[in-house]
Motif scaffolding. Structure first.
Motif, PDB file in Angstrom:
ATOM      1  N   LEU A 121       0.825  -1.202   0.000  1.00 35.49           N
ATOM      2  CA  LEU A 121       0.000   0.000   0.000  1.00 35.49           C
ATOM      3  C   LEU A 121       0.865   1.260   0.000  1.00 35.49           C
ATOM      4  CD1 LEU A 121      -2.713  -1.126   2.583  1.00 35.49           C
ATOM      5  CD2 LEU A 121      -2.989  -0.935   0.104  1.00 35.49           C
ATOM      6  N   HIS A 122       1.929   1.236   0.776  1.00 41.64           N
ATOM      7  CA  HIS A 122       2.833   2.393   0.838  1.00 41.64           C
ATOM      8  C   HIS A 122       3.505   2.618  -0.515  1.00 41.64           C
ATOM      9  CE1 HIS A 122       5.771   5.241   2.401  1.00 41.64           C
ATOM     10  NE2 HIS A 122       6.726   4.506   1.845  1.00 41.64           N
ATOM     11  N   ASN A 123       4.019   1.538  -1.100  1.00 44.01           N
ATOM     12  CA  ASN A 123       4.729   1.668  -2.374  1.00 44.01           C
ATOM     13  C   ASN A 123       3.809   2.101  -3.512  1.00 44.01           C
ATOM     14  OD1 ASN A 123       7.150   0.909  -1.181  1.00 44.01           O
ATOM     15  ND2 ASN A 123       6.894  -1.262  -1.678  1.00 44.01           N
ATOM     16  N   ALA A 124       2.533   1.690  -3.424  1.00 47.63           N
ATOM     17  CA  ALA A 124       1.565   2.065  -4.461  1.00 47.63           C
ATOM     18  C   ALA A 124       0.900   3.402  -4.165  1.00 47.63           C
ATOM     19  CB  ALA A 124       0.494   0.980  -4.597  1.00 47.63           C
ATOM     20  N   GLN A 125       1.293   4.030  -3.056  1.00 47.32           N
ATOM     21  CA  GLN A 125       0.760   5.337  -2.640  1.00 47.32           C
ATOM     22  C   GLN A 125      -0.763   5.298  -2.495  1.00 47.32           C
ATOM     23  OE1 GLN A 125       2.439   8.085  -5.575  1.00 47.32           O
ATOM     24  NE2 GLN A 125       4.249   8.369  -4.320  1.00 47.32           N
ATOM     25  N   ILE A 126      -1.234   4.226  -1.858  1.00 44.36           N
ATOM     26  CA  ILE A 126      -2.658   4.077  -1.558  1.00 44.36           C
ATOM     27  C   ILE A 126      -2.942   4.703  -0.198  1.00 44.36           C
ATOM     28  CG2 ILE A 126      -4.543   2.448  -1.205  1.00 44.36           C
ATOM     29  CD1 ILE A 126      -3.497   2.523  -4.070  1.00 44.36           C
ATOM     30  N   ASP A 127      -3.941   5.540  -0.114  1.00 40.17           N
ATOM     31  CA  ASP A 127      -4.330   6.179   1.142  1.00 40.17           C
ATOM     32  C   ASP A 127      -5.057   5.152   2.006  1.00 40.17           C
ATOM     33  OD1 ASP A 127      -5.693   7.607   3.190  1.00 40.17           O
ATOM     34  OD2 ASP A 127      -5.585   9.432   2.011  1.00 40.17           O
ATOM     35  N   ILE A 128      -4.425   4.721   3.088  1.00 44.26           N
ATOM     36  CA  ILE A 128      -4.996   3.680   3.936  1.00 44.26           C
ATOM     37  C   ILE A 128      -6.268   4.161   4.624  1.00 44.26           C
ATOM     38  CG2 ILE A 128      -4.592   2.300   6.026  1.00 44.26           C
ATOM     39  CD1 ILE A 128      -1.695   1.993   5.131  1.00 44.26           C
ATOM     40  N   LEU A 129      -6.314   5.422   5.013  1.00 45.31           N
ATOM     41  CA  LEU A 129      -7.512   5.944   5.674  1.00 45.31           C
ATOM     42  C   LEU A 129      -8.712   5.885   4.730  1.00 45.31           C
ATOM     43  CD1 LEU A 129      -6.071   9.040   7.572  1.00 45.31           C
ATOM     44  CD2 LEU A 129      -6.393   6.692   8.411  1.00 45.31           C
ATOM     45  N   THR A 130      -8.497   6.237   3.469  1.00 43.32           N
ATOM     46  CA  THR A 130      -9.582   6.184   2.490  1.00 43.32           C
ATOM     47  C   THR A 130      -9.980   4.742   2.217  1.00 43.32           C
ATOM     48  OG1 THR A 130      -8.865   8.239   1.425  1.00 43.32           O
ATOM     49  CG2 THR A 130     -10.249   6.752   0.128  1.00 43.32           C
ATOM     50  N   LEU A 131      -9.006   3.853   2.109  1.00 42.95           N
ATOM     51  CA  LEU A 131      -9.306   2.446   1.849  1.00 42.95           C
ATOM     52  C   LEU A 131     -10.103   1.843   2.999  1.00 42.95           C
ATOM     53  CD1 LEU A 131      -8.973   0.028  -0.012  1.00 42.95           C
ATOM     54  CD2 LEU A 131      -6.734  -0.397   1.033  1.00 42.95           C
ATOM     55  N   ARG A 132      -9.749   2.201   4.234  1.00 41.89           N
ATOM     56  CA  ARG A 132     -10.508   1.715   5.396  1.00 41.89           C
ATOM     57  C   ARG A 132     -11.927   2.280   5.374  1.00 41.89           C
ATOM     58  NH1 ARG A 132      -7.496   3.547   9.295  1.00 41.89           N
ATOM     59  NH2 ARG A 132      -6.423   1.586   9.844  1.00 41.89           N
ATOM     60  N   GLN A 133     -12.064   3.554   5.110  1.00 40.76           N
ATOM     61  CA  GLN A 133     -13.380   4.192   5.084  1.00 40.76           C
ATOM     62  C   GLN A 133     -14.256   3.591   3.991  1.00 40.76           C
ATOM     63  OE1 GLN A 133     -13.557   8.386   3.830  1.00 40.76           O
ATOM     64  NE2 GLN A 133     -14.897   8.786   5.570  1.00 40.76           N
ATOM     65  N   ASP A 134     -13.700   3.382   2.811  1.00 35.85           N
ATOM     66  CA  ASP A 134     -14.466   2.790   1.719  1.00 35.85           C
ATOM     67  C   ASP A 134     -14.862   1.350   2.033  1.00 35.85           C
ATOM     68  OD1 ASP A 134     -14.322   5.113   0.284  1.00 35.85           O
ATOM     69  OD2 ASP A 134     -12.747   4.431  -1.083  1.00 35.85           O
ATOM     70  N   SER A 135     -13.998   0.626   2.728  1.00 31.60           N
ATOM     71  CA  SER A 135     -14.324  -0.742   3.108  1.00 31.60           C
ATOM     72  C   SER A 135     -15.528  -0.774   4.046  1.00 31.60           C
ATOM     73  CB  SER A 135     -13.111  -1.411   3.771  1.00 31.60           C
ATOM     74  OG  SER A 135     -12.029  -1.488   2.875  1.00 31.60           O
TER      75      SER A 135
END
Length: 238
Positions: A193-207
């Motif tokens: 996730l870090h290497n792909a520059q994915i926003d973890i907060l957004t991914l958690r919220q969308d989940s």
């Protein structure tokens, strides 16, 4: 008791919400670990096999030589039309076993979005995913095998699902995610996730936003697939 074999590459990427549905349908679940357990007895059996996701690549058979053994066993299994469902990496294994090319994609597709389901998809268990966001989490993709029917695509990749008859179904995306396990995914895949520059907060919220609707429809998809399997002879394949 009826059995289903689930083949894992990561312990936390399990059957998720599928597990409760399978148990309700009377199945005894047996987990097997790629690279650790002997897979041939399961792959040669007539019981359903579900190949789950993971971070390795189908084509990295130098570092993971047992991948070639899995693909060879899958080739025999699929020729016999034995019930097989692949999710993400599992779908890529099925594609490779059917002779299609699996390769690195042009972009990491990680996050929630809706599928574009074609007419053949609406005549398959994917019809339950119409207008439902699913979880994408992959960097590799595949061509559709010659013997298969393409069922769906996404905004980044045209090949997201395919089927061969009623017994073989491959899904590039995740429908099995159990919301109670999302933190295991976010922790376990931190570096990706870090290497792909994915926003973890957004991914958690969308989940949290989309996960419940997906779980409900995923149960219907699985029940449809299981309920329409074509019976096969009880003897094992060679």
């Amino acid at each position: 008791m009826k059995k289903v074999y689930a083949i894992q590459t990561l312990a936390f990427e399990d059957l998720g919400s599928f597990a409760a549905t399978l148990m309700e349908l009377g199945y005894e679940i047996h987990y097997l670990q790629l690279g650790v357990d002997a897979l041939q007895p399961a792959l040669a059996s007539t019981h359903p096999v579900i190949l789950l996701g993971g971070p390795i690549s189908v084509y990295d058979q130098v570092n993971y030589p047992y991948v070639s053994d899995l693909i060879a066993a899958l080739q025999s299994r699929l020729r016999a039309n034995l019930p097989t469902l692949g999710i993400c990496l599992g779908a890529q294994f099925i594609a490779a076993a059917l002779g299609a090319k699996v390769y690195a994609g042009h972009v990491k597709e990680i996050g929630w979005s809706r599928l574009s389901i074609n007419n053949q998809g609406f005549n398959s268990p994917l019809r339950y995913l119409d207008d439902v966001a699913v979880l994408h989490w992959h960097g590799d993709t595949f061509d559709i095998p010659t013997a298969a029917k393409r069922l769906a695509g996404s905004i980044y990749y045209p090949n997201q699902a395919f089927a061969v008859g009623l017994n073989i179904l491959a899904l590039q995306f995740h429908v099995e995610l159990d919301l109670k396990q999302i933190e295991s995914w976010l922790i376990g895949h931190h570096h990706e996730l870090h290497n792909a520059q994915i926003d973890i907060l957004t991914l958690r919220q969308d989940s949290l936003r989309y996960g419940k609707a997906l779980q409900d429809q995923a149960q219907r998809l699985l029940r449809d697939w299981i309920g329409n399997l074509i019976p096969v002879p009880t003897q094992r394949i060679e």
